[in-house]
Design a protein around this motif. Structure first.
Motif, mmCIF file in Angstrom:
data_model
loop_
_atom_site.group_PDB
_atom_site.id
_atom_site.type_symbol
_atom_site.label_atom_id
_atom_site.label_comp_id
_atom_site.label_asym_id
_atom_site.label_seq_id
_atom_site.Cartn_x
_atom_site.Cartn_y
_atom_site.Cartn_z
ATOM 1 N N ALA A 51 -3.172 3.443 -7.186
ATOM 2 C CA ALA A 51 -2.251 4.212 -6.337
ATOM 3 C C ALA A 51 -3.052 5.031 -5.332
ATOM 4 O O ALA A 51 -4.136 5.524 -5.662
ATOM 5 C CB ALA A 51 -1.395 5.127 -7.193
ATOM 6 N N GLY A 84 -5.927 -0.441 -2.253
ATOM 7 C CA GLY A 84 -4.746 0.234 -2.799
ATOM 8 C C GLY A 84 -4.281 1.335 -1.866
ATOM 9 O O GLY A 84 -3.079 1.512 -1.627
ATOM 10 N N GLY A 88 -0.825 0.902 0.055
ATOM 11 C CA GLY A 88 0.141 1.900 -0.415
ATOM 12 C C GLY A 88 0.556 2.846 0.704
ATOM 13 O O GLY A 88 1.744 3.131 0.889
ATOM 14 N N GLY A 92 3.711 0.957 1.190
ATOM 15 C CA GLY A 92 4.262 1.173 -0.152
ATOM 16 C C GLY A 92 5.678 1.733 -0.069
ATOM 17 O O GLY A 92 6.128 2.202 0.976
ATOM 18 N N ASN A 94 8.185 4.562 -0.738
ATOM 19 C CA ASN A 94 8.078 6.000 -1.005
ATOM 20 C C ASN A 94 9.423 6.697 -0.914
ATOM 21 O O ASN A 94 9.506 7.916 -0.799
ATOM 22 C CB ASN A 94 7.049 6.666 -0.066
ATOM 23 C CG ASN A 94 7.467 6.558 1.389
ATOM 24 O OD1 ASN A 94 8.624 6.277 1.686
ATOM 25 N ND2 ASN A 94 6.538 6.776 2.299
ATOM 26 N N ARG A 132 5.673 -4.635 -2.906
ATOM 27 C CA ARG A 132 5.748 -3.216 -2.515
ATOM 28 C C ARG A 132 6.157 -2.318 -3.674
ATOM 29 O O ARG A 132 5.594 -1.254 -3.858
ATOM 30 C CB ARG A 132 6.746 -3.065 -1.366
ATOM 31 C CG ARG A 132 6.303 -3.786 -0.096
ATOM 32 C CD ARG A 132 7.269 -3.505 1.036
ATOM 33 N NE ARG A 132 7.387 -2.090 1.278
ATOM 34 C CZ ARG A 132 8.495 -1.495 1.726
ATOM 35 N NH1 ARG A 132 9.557 -2.211 1.996
ATOM 36 N NH2 ARG A 132 8.523 -0.196 1.918
ATOM 37 N N HIS A 135 3.448 -2.117 -6.264
ATOM 38 C CA HIS A 135 2.134 -1.802 -5.680
ATOM 39 C C HIS A 135 1.060 -2.717 -6.303
ATOM 40 O O HIS A 135 0.109 -2.290 -6.946
ATOM 41 C CB HIS A 135 1.787 -0.323 -5.878
ATOM 42 C CG HIS A 135 0.549 0.097 -5.139
ATOM 43 N ND1 HIS A 135 0.360 -0.140 -3.799
ATOM 44 C CD2 HIS A 135 -0.579 0.735 -5.554
ATOM 45 C CE1 HIS A 135 -0.819 0.340 -3.435
ATOM 46 N NE2 HIS A 135 -1.408 0.864 -4.484
#
Ligand SMILES: Cc1cc2nc3c(=O)[nH]c(=O)nc-3n(C[C@H](O)[C@H](O)[C@H](O)COP(=O)(O)O)c2cc1C
Length: 242
Positions: A51, A84, A88, A92, A94, A132, A135
């Protein structure tokens, strides 16, 4: 074949003639509940990504000033941590209903991001899809020979090296139902948002994403095993500038 280079824009123009159908289509799609859907490859081998950690010392101003399309790139794969962070932060999820850093026409989340590992490293060479929500990267059953992918880039002689090739694909199903002809324009706009974010986050990680609009669209779609309603929109090669 038309000789008007801007034909796409004319075909997707909103004016007095096209606006009623656009408005009705949008309202109908909303009433019918056209939903976003995030592409996934269930059952495929997956690699989880670290992450992204909050980076307090990265100044947007410096990143904006520093972004450049470098043409000599290292072939070392970005570390798992760097990849990552890159994926992310760029793409990613969110927020609710698949929202992320990239604005999305109608919130339909029509962009799909593929990464081709062009060089050996911790990520097996070949094609991956960025999942997505999880992740993670899902491995595709696609060519692993980097020469196959480089051959699909019209301007492969305009740069050297690179470790990853991004391929941004638009899923035309929901957006086409909702926006009709205007969907093509929206897909391209959305791809531009995503590519710019990939470029900027790459810069912030001392990497470079060089955007490549010259790709053999249909051959690339076939190599990725895409659906007929998908379109290859944009590509970019990523690596550390040397
Ligand atoms: C839509 C678009 C398509 C592009 N396609 C290519 C390409 O196919 N090959 C290439 O070498 N560079 C491509 N580029 C990169 C441009 O050549 C580059 O952005 C431009 O020279 C300006 O340099 P800079 O990005 O360092 O500011 C593309 C850029 C954009 C915005």
């Amino acid at each position: 074949m038309s000789h008007d280079p801007l034909r796409l824009l004319d075909l997707t123009r909103l004016d007095a003639a096209t606006l009623p159908a656009f408005r009705d289509g949008t309202l109908d799609a909303e009433a019918a509940g056209v939903e976003h859907s995030l592409r996934r490859y269930p059952g495929h081998p997956q690699v989880s990504l670290p992450a992204p950690k909050r980076r307090r010392l990265v100044a947007l101003d410096a990143v904006l000033q520093g972004r450049r399309s470098h043409r000599h790139l290292d072939t070392a794969q970005p570390s798992p941590k760097a990849l990552g962070t890159l994926l992310g932060l760029s793409f990613g999820v969110n927020g609710s209903i698949g929202r992320g850093p990239t604005p999305s026409a109608g919130g339909l989340q029509s962009m799909c991001l593929y990464a081709i590992a062009l060089t050996p490293g911790w990520l097996a060479q070949g094609a991956w899809h960025y999942e997505r929500e999880a992740h993670a990267l899902a491995q595709l059953d696609a060519p692993t020979d980097p020469a196959v992918w480089r051959d699909l880039l019209v301007s492969s002689r305009q740069f050297e090296g690179g470790a990853l090739l991004w391929i941004i694909v638009g899923d035309g199903r929901a957006i086409g139902r909702k926006y009709g002809a205007r969907a093509a324009r929206f897909l391209l706009l959305e791809a531009g948002h995503l590519m710019q974010t990939l470029c900027l986050v790459s810069t912030s990680l001392s990497l470079c994403t060089l955007p490549l609009g010259g790709v053999r669209d249909d051959e690339m779609a076939r190599a990725l095993g895409l659906m007929a309603t998908d379109r290859v929109l944009y590509a970019g090669v990523c690596g550390r500038p040397v």
